[in-house]
Design a protein around this motif. Structure first.
Motif, short mmCIF file in Angstrom:
data_model
loop_
_atom_site.label_atom_id
_atom_site.label_comp_id
_atom_site.label_asym_id
_atom_site.label_seq_id
_atom_site.Cartn_x
_atom_site.Cartn_y
_atom_site.Cartn_z
N GLU A 239 0.81 -1.78 0.06
CA GLU A 239 -0.49 -0.29 -0.10
C GLU A 239 0.96 0.88 -0.12
O GLU A 239 0.49 2.12 -0.52
CB GLU A 239 -1.08 -0.07 1.12
N ALA A 240 2.13 1.11 0.63
CA ALA A 240 2.51 2.90 1.11
C ALA A 240 3.37 2.87 -1.02
O ALA A 240 4.44 4.05 -0.02
CB ALA A 240 4.17 2.10 2.00
N LEU A 241 3.75 1.81 -1.86
CA LEU A 241 3.50 2.39 -2.14
C LEU A 241 2.54 2.50 -3.59
O LEU A 241 2.96 2.96 -4.58
CB LEU A 241 4.60 0.95 -3.33
N GLU A 242 1.80 2.91 -3.88
CA GLU A 242 0.56 3.80 -3.94
C GLU A 242 0.85 4.86 -4.84
O GLU A 242 0.16 4.82 -5.83
CB GLU A 242 -0.62 3.43 -3.41
N PRO A 243 1.42 5.58 -4.02
CA PRO A 243 1.41 7.30 -4.83
C PRO A 243 2.90 7.07 -5.85
O PRO A 243 2.47 7.77 -7.23
CB PRO A 243 2.69 8.54 -3.17
N LEU A 244 3.45 6.44 -5.52
CA LEU A 244 4.41 5.95 -6.71
C LEU A 244 4.36 5.04 -7.80
O LEU A 244 4.91 5.84 -9.01
CB LEU A 244 5.72 5.15 -6.14
N THR B 82 8.62 2.27 6.57
CA THR B 82 8.42 2.76 5.24
C THR B 82 8.08 4.13 5.52
O THR B 82 7.84 5.18 4.40
CB THR B 82 6.90 3.11 6.37
N ASN B 83 9.55 5.35 5.75
CA ASN B 83 9.40 6.22 5.56
C ASN B 83 10.94 6.69 4.47
O ASN B 83 10.94 7.65 4.18
CB ASN B 83 10.53 6.73 7.40
N THR B 84 11.51 4.99 4.55
CA THR B 84 13.14 4.67 3.29
C THR B 84 12.43 4.32 2.24
O THR B 84 12.64 5.01 1.29
CB THR B 84 14.00 4.40 4.18
N ILE B 85 11.65 3.57 2.14
CA ILE B 85 11.58 3.14 0.92
C ILE B 85 10.63 3.63 -0.66
O ILE B 85 11.35 3.73 -1.43
CB ILE B 85 10.86 1.56 1.40
N PRO B 86 9.56 4.39 0.30
CA PRO B 86 8.48 5.26 -0.58
C PRO B 86 9.80 5.93 -1.34
O PRO B 86 10.05 6.04 -2.71
CB PRO B 86 7.69 5.07 -0.31
N GLU B 87 9.98 6.58 -0.10
CA GLU B 87 11.74 7.82 -0.66
C GLU B 87 12.14 7.62 -1.51
O GLU B 87 13.18 8.16 -2.27
CB GLU B 87 11.67 8.85 0.97
#
Ligand SMILES: [Zn+2]
Ligand SMILES: [Zn+2]
Length: 282
Positions: free
Chosen positions: A29-34, A269-274
């Protein structure tokens, strides 16, 4: 604009080896914006074949891994790294982020430990040599721990260079491996800048090696709250990411980020999507 492939399997979140921290519980889910970005594609990691594993490991490893509950995602984990490197070598993508559920750098020819099962990166580069013109690989390992399995497997291979930030200072004869001790930095406010200075100092070795592909083995167990702490905070990982992007860009080679250790879900969650966002933008 660079094309980025993200390699992931649902089992990495649901039955990841880090069951205590369940570190990838916010994914995918944390990848959704990407995924809104036209240059970011999400791929489901396939299982690696036993045939490919046996090009790197002792056959007895298959049984040992099958018996180890921590290795339930071992085949998809290696599959993620193999698929990522294959896509890079075939020019389908320019940069990759490969999730794993079981680690790789503590897996040697006939033994594994430390939440690792099969050596994902060495298996991937073995395969990549078979299907592409790529021969030379540089691995920058910023997991907190020494990449002993990788070190053992590449020792006789003059076309792999391992730059490992761990707990020892060491330089292999012939130059195929350099280890940099980052355990004795003064922790605290200055830890990030001291660590980054060590990375910056040694990246010219990667440039000189002239790899066909650069692997960044990204463990976040070095975080000040995690089990291999050397006092880093999230900002350090983004700075390392930018150094890796710049190094790969200067060499004009693909960059593959392979996930290593680290147990805390909020750091993941704080680092991988960024990190993926930076791969897609820089
Ligand atoms: Zn580690
Ligand atoms: Zn090391």
């Amino acid at each position: 604009m660079k094309n980025v492939g993200v390699f992931y399997h649902p089992s990495f979140s649901r039955k990841s080896y880090m069951t205590v921290g369940n570190r990838l519980r916010d994914f995918p889910e944390a990848l959704e914006p990407l995924r809104q970005r036209p240059n970011v594609r999400l791929f489901e990691a396939p299982r690696v074949s036993e045939e490919l594993i046996l090009k790197v490991h002792d056959p007895a490893m298959l049984e040992l891994v099958a018996r180890d509950g921590f290795c339930s995602t071992a085949y998809e984990s290696v599959g993620s790294v193999v698929a990522g490197m294959t896509a890079l070598a075939q020019g389908e993508i320019d940069r990759a982020f490969c999730f794993i559920g079981a680690g790789g750098h503590h897996a040697g020819y006939g033994q594994f430990w430390g939440a690792c099962c099969f050596n994902d990166v060495v298996i991937a580069l073995t395969h990549t040599r078979e299907i592409s013109r790529f021969r030379r690989f540089a691995i920058v390992d910023t997991d907190a721990h020494h990449a002993d399995g990788t070190s053992q497997l590449i020792r006789e291979d003059p076309e792999v260079f391992l730059l490992c930030f761990c707990g020892v200072d060491y330089q292999a004869q012939g130059g195929g491996e350099v280890d940099v001790n980052v355990q004795r930095l003064n922790r605290g406010a200055d830890a990030n800048s001291q660590y980054l200075e060590k990375v910056r100092q040694h990246l010219p070795l990667v440039q000189q090696f002239k790899p066909d592909l650069l692997v960044w083995y990204y463990g976040f167990d070095t975080h000040e709250e995690d089990y291999g702490s050397v006092g880093l905070t999230e900002a350090a990982y983004f700075a390392i990411c930018d150094l890796m992007i710049n190094t790969a860009a200067e060499l004009n080679v693909p960059l593959q980020v392979v996930l290593g250790g680290g147990s805390l879900s909020h750091i993941a969650t704080n680092t991988i999507p960024e990190i993926i966002r930076r791969l897609a933008e820089a």
